[in-house]
Motif scaffolding. Structure first.
Motif, PDB file in Angstrom:
ATOM      1  N   ASP A 103      42.013  48.405  84.468  1.00  0.00           N
ATOM      2  CA  ASP A 103      43.053  47.836  83.606  1.00  0.00           C
ATOM      3  C   ASP A 103      43.521  48.857  82.570  1.00  0.00           C
ATOM      4  OD1 ASP A 103      44.691  45.647  82.544  1.00  0.00           O
ATOM      5  OD2 ASP A 103      43.321  45.758  80.831  1.00  0.00           O
ATOM      6  N   ARG A 106      45.693  51.571  84.169  1.00  0.00           N
ATOM      7  CA  ARG A 106      47.034  51.075  84.491  1.00  0.00           C
ATOM      8  C   ARG A 106      47.951  51.081  83.276  1.00  0.00           C
ATOM      9  NH1 ARG A 106      45.060  46.165  88.016  1.00  0.00           N
ATOM     10  NH2 ARG A 106      45.001  47.177  90.033  1.00  0.00           N
ATOM     11  N   ARG A 107      47.368  50.981  82.101  1.00  0.00           N
ATOM     12  CA  ARG A 107      48.172  50.911  80.883  1.00  0.00           C
ATOM     13  C   ARG A 107      48.512  52.293  80.323  1.00  0.00           C
ATOM     14  NH1 ARG A 107      44.949  46.551  77.600  1.00  0.00           N
ATOM     15  NH2 ARG A 107      46.587  46.873  76.064  1.00  0.00           N
ATOM     16  N   THR A 109      50.342  56.106  80.715  1.00  0.00           N
ATOM     17  CA  THR A 109      51.540  56.595  81.398  1.00  0.00           C
ATOM     18  C   THR A 109      51.117  57.280  82.692  1.00  0.00           C
ATOM     19  OG1 THR A 109      51.531  58.793  80.391  1.00  0.00           O
ATOM     20  CG2 THR A 109      52.661  57.030  79.155  1.00  0.00           C
ATOM     21  N   ARG A 150      43.919  57.059  73.988  1.00  0.00           N
ATOM     22  CA  ARG A 150      44.492  55.755  74.353  1.00  0.00           C
ATOM     23  C   ARG A 150      43.461  54.892  75.083  1.00  0.00           C
ATOM     24  NH1 ARG A 150      48.795  52.518  74.376  1.00  0.00           N
ATOM     25  NH2 ARG A 150      49.491  51.625  76.355  1.00  0.00           N
ATOM     26  N   LEU A 154      42.303  51.245  73.998  1.00  0.00           N
ATOM     27  CA  LEU A 154      42.521  50.115  74.895  1.00  0.00           C
ATOM     28  C   LEU A 154      41.229  49.433  75.297  1.00  0.00           C
ATOM     29  CD1 LEU A 154      45.199  51.648  77.298  1.00  0.00           C
ATOM     30  CD2 LEU A 154      45.571  49.843  75.616  1.00  0.00           C
TER      31      LEU A 154
END
Length: 166
Positions: A103, A106-107, A109, A150, A154
């Protein structure tokens, strides 16, 4: 394609398709897209097989990376289905971690995900990653640093995989 070239191509496909499919899955996050991506890369490589000198794998992998970015750009302009089929988890204990990582990836870039796949799954150096993507090594470092930051934001539960920011 001459018979000798065809035999070499067939041997390459038999030996490397599984590894290419794993990379394609990590790039796309979708089993069906990964299969299509590998098929497209191998088709393009077959068309130019006689002109590939030396190890064909870097050539085919570059097709994978660039084609994935092209597809991503085209897909983002179209509607996305609500869900897609993902490869089943093989170990129940790792399934939560795998889903969390999936997950989070996928988030990112496409560029961030591609750099992470090349650096940490394919185990390429920053210079090799830069050569594959046609960008500078400094850009690879910057994108990699941004991607890891990131991922930390996340999915803090991935700290063991991603490491500390320090």
């Amino acid at each position: 394609m001459p018979a000798a070239d065809e035999h070499g191509f067939d041997a390459f496909v038999a030996a490397r398709t599984a590894a290419l499919a794993r990379t394609a899955y990590l790039l796309t996050g979708d089993t069906h897209l990964a299969e299509d991506l590998v098929q497209t890369a191998l088709f393009q490589a077959a068309r130019h097989w006689g002109r590939i000198h030396g190890d064909p794998e870097p050539y085919v992998r570059r097709i994978l990376y660039t084609q994935n970015v092209s597809w991503w750009r085209a897909r983002r302009l179209r509607e996305q289905p609500l869900s897609s089929y993902d490869a089943p988890a093989t170990d129940r204990g790792d399934s939560d971690l795998r889903l969390t990582l999936q997950d989070a990836l996928r988030r990112l870039t496409v560029r961030q995900r591609t750099v992470l796949v090349l650096r940490y799954f394919e185990d390429l150096t920053e210079v090799q990653t830069a050569e594959v993507l046609g960008i500078g090594a400094g850009t690879v470092k910057s994108i990699g640093r941004q991607a890891l930051a990131r991922l930390r934001a996340l999915a803090p539960e991935l700290a063991d995989l991603v490491g500390d920011a320090s």
